[in-house]
Design a protein around this motif. Structure first.
Motif, short mmCIF file in Angstrom:
data_model
loop_
_atom_site.label_atom_id
_atom_site.label_comp_id
_atom_site.label_asym_id
_atom_site.label_seq_id
_atom_site.Cartn_x
_atom_site.Cartn_y
_atom_site.Cartn_z
N ALA A 70 72.55 12.19 -32.11
CA ALA A 70 73.36 11.31 -32.95
C ALA A 70 74.37 10.52 -32.13
O ALA A 70 75.03 11.06 -31.25
CB ALA A 70 74.08 12.13 -34.02
N SER A 71 74.47 9.23 -32.41
CA SER A 71 75.45 8.39 -31.73
C SER A 71 76.85 8.69 -32.26
O SER A 71 77.01 9.15 -33.38
CB SER A 71 75.14 6.91 -31.96
OG SER A 71 73.91 6.59 -31.35
N GLU A 72 77.85 8.43 -31.43
CA GLU A 72 79.24 8.61 -31.84
C GLU A 72 80.08 7.52 -31.18
O GLU A 72 80.23 7.48 -29.98
CB GLU A 72 79.75 10.01 -31.47
CG GLU A 72 79.46 10.43 -30.03
CD GLU A 72 79.81 11.87 -29.71
OE1 GLU A 72 80.59 12.07 -28.76
OE2 GLU A 72 79.31 12.76 -30.40
N GLY A 73 80.59 6.61 -31.99
CA GLY A 73 81.40 5.51 -31.45
C GLY A 73 80.60 4.64 -30.51
O GLY A 73 79.54 4.13 -30.86
N ASN A 74 81.10 4.48 -29.27
CA ASN A 74 80.40 3.65 -28.29
C ASN A 74 79.51 4.49 -27.38
O ASN A 74 79.23 4.12 -26.24
CB ASN A 74 81.41 2.83 -27.47
CG ASN A 74 82.36 3.70 -26.67
OD1 ASN A 74 82.43 4.92 -26.84
ND2 ASN A 74 83.11 3.07 -25.78
N VAL A 75 79.04 5.64 -27.90
CA VAL A 75 78.19 6.55 -27.14
C VAL A 75 76.85 6.69 -27.87
O VAL A 75 76.81 7.05 -29.04
CB VAL A 75 78.84 7.94 -26.99
CG1 VAL A 75 77.94 8.86 -26.18
CG2 VAL A 75 80.22 7.83 -26.36
N ALA A 76 75.77 6.40 -27.15
CA ALA A 76 74.42 6.59 -27.69
C ALA A 76 73.74 7.69 -26.89
O ALA A 76 73.98 7.82 -25.68
CB ALA A 76 73.63 5.29 -27.58
N PHE A 77 72.91 8.47 -27.54
CA PHE A 77 72.17 9.54 -26.87
C PHE A 77 70.70 9.16 -26.82
O PHE A 77 70.17 8.53 -27.74
CB PHE A 77 72.36 10.86 -27.62
CG PHE A 77 73.75 11.41 -27.52
CD1 PHE A 77 74.10 12.28 -26.51
CD2 PHE A 77 74.73 11.01 -28.42
CE1 PHE A 77 75.39 12.76 -26.40
CE2 PHE A 77 76.03 11.50 -28.33
CZ PHE A 77 76.35 12.38 -27.32
N SER A 78 70.05 9.55 -25.73
CA SER A 78 68.63 9.24 -25.55
C SER A 78 67.97 10.35 -24.75
O SER A 78 68.62 10.99 -23.91
CB SER A 78 68.47 7.91 -24.82
OG SER A 78 67.11 7.68 -24.50
N ASP A 79 66.68 10.55 -24.98
CA ASP A 79 65.93 11.50 -24.16
C ASP A 79 64.88 10.77 -23.30
O ASP A 79 64.08 11.38 -22.64
CB ASP A 79 65.27 12.59 -25.01
CG ASP A 79 64.28 12.04 -26.02
OD1 ASP A 79 64.09 10.80 -26.08
OD2 ASP A 79 63.68 12.85 -26.76
N ASP A 80 64.92 9.43 -23.31
CA ASP A 80 63.95 8.60 -22.59
C ASP A 80 64.67 7.79 -21.52
O ASP A 80 65.11 6.66 -21.77
CB ASP A 80 63.24 7.68 -23.59
CG ASP A 80 62.26 6.73 -22.93
OD1 ASP A 80 61.89 6.93 -21.75
OD2 ASP A 80 61.87 5.76 -23.60
N VAL A 81 64.79 8.36 -20.32
CA VAL A 81 65.51 7.69 -19.24
C VAL A 81 64.86 6.36 -18.89
O VAL A 81 65.51 5.30 -18.92
CB VAL A 81 65.63 8.60 -18.00
CG1 VAL A 81 66.23 7.84 -16.82
CG2 VAL A 81 66.45 9.84 -18.31
N GLU A 82 63.59 6.38 -18.56
CA GLU A 82 62.92 5.17 -18.09
C GLU A 82 62.93 4.06 -19.14
O GLU A 82 63.32 2.92 -18.86
CB GLU A 82 61.49 5.49 -17.67
CG GLU A 82 60.78 4.32 -17.02
CD GLU A 82 59.44 4.72 -16.44
OE1 GLU A 82 59.01 4.06 -15.47
OE2 GLU A 82 58.82 5.69 -16.93
N GLY A 83 62.53 4.37 -20.35
CA GLY A 83 62.48 3.36 -21.41
C GLY A 83 63.84 2.80 -21.75
O GLY A 83 64.00 1.59 -21.92
N THR A 84 64.83 3.67 -21.83
CA THR A 84 66.18 3.22 -22.18
C THR A 84 66.77 2.34 -21.09
O THR A 84 67.34 1.28 -21.37
CB THR A 84 67.09 4.43 -22.45
OG1 THR A 84 66.55 5.19 -23.53
CG2 THR A 84 68.50 4.00 -22.80
N VAL A 85 66.63 2.76 -19.83
CA VAL A 85 67.19 1.96 -18.73
C VAL A 85 66.47 0.62 -18.62
O VAL A 85 67.11 -0.42 -18.44
CB VAL A 85 67.15 2.74 -17.40
CG1 VAL A 85 67.53 1.85 -16.22
CG2 VAL A 85 68.09 3.95 -17.47
#
Length: 181
Positions: free
Chosen positions: A89-104
């Motif tokens: 779950a995101s909180e404020g200006n923080v997003a969580f991801s489990d996909d390093v390559e795709g997200t970057v």
């Protein structure tokens, strides 16, 4: 101009990013290093979950200088991406991801400033092995710990770099800035 992933961190002369018990008391931060200029060049910080939890729970000891307050606020104001296998779950200006390559890859394709690869060691290693790091800004501190958490471990292949700049500070810190060769 495309956004870049910039690894900027302190390292001991013998290659550790923290001591055997997680200590970073050897890390020198002085105004001459102009860390605020670096912070102005990035708009997103990439964290591993453990590093994010440590950063979020950090409480400075003693009196905090105006410069330190300014830097802490600048970091607080940045967008943050935390890579985690558990939190989502995101909180404020923080997003969580489990996909390093795709997200970057998605972030670097967007308009904006550079991305600061903060760490920890597992995330740094994964980003290096995926070929995602564009610039290495290593501030080598004048201390030998003998043991601790190494910066480079489990690197899967050779990494050829080109020295772009060297900054030398009165504190004895030498900052080496490398790009991919």
């Amino acid at each position: 101009m495309a956004r870049r992933v910039v690894l900027d961190l302190a390292v001991t002369l013998d290659g550790f990013i923290e001591g055997a018990h997680g200590e970073i008391d050897w890390c020198i931060m002085d105004p001459e290093m102009n860390f605020t200029a670096f912070l102005e060049s990035v708009d997103t910080i990439l964290f591993g979950r453990k590093s994010y939890d440590l950063w979020k729970s950090y409480v400075p000891e003693g009196e905090v200088s105006d410069l330190d307050k300014e830097m802490m606020q600048m970091i607080e104001d940045k967008e943050k991406v935390v890579f985690s296998r558990s939190k989502r779950a995101s909180e404020g200006n923080v997003a969580f991801s489990d996909d390093v390559e795709g997200t970057v890859e998605r972030l670097t394709a967007q308009e904006g400033l550079d991305l600061w690869l903060y760490g920890g060691a597992e995330l740094i290693t994964e980003c290096i092995n995926l070929g995602l790091v564009d610039e290495y800004r290593l501030s080598v501190h004048p201390v030998v710990l003998g043991r601790g958490k190494p910066l480079f471990s489990n690197i899967e292949g050779r990494l050829d770099l080109e020295l772009q700049k060297v900054n030398r500070y009165d504190s004895g810190v030498v900052q080496l800035i490398y790009g991919r060769a």
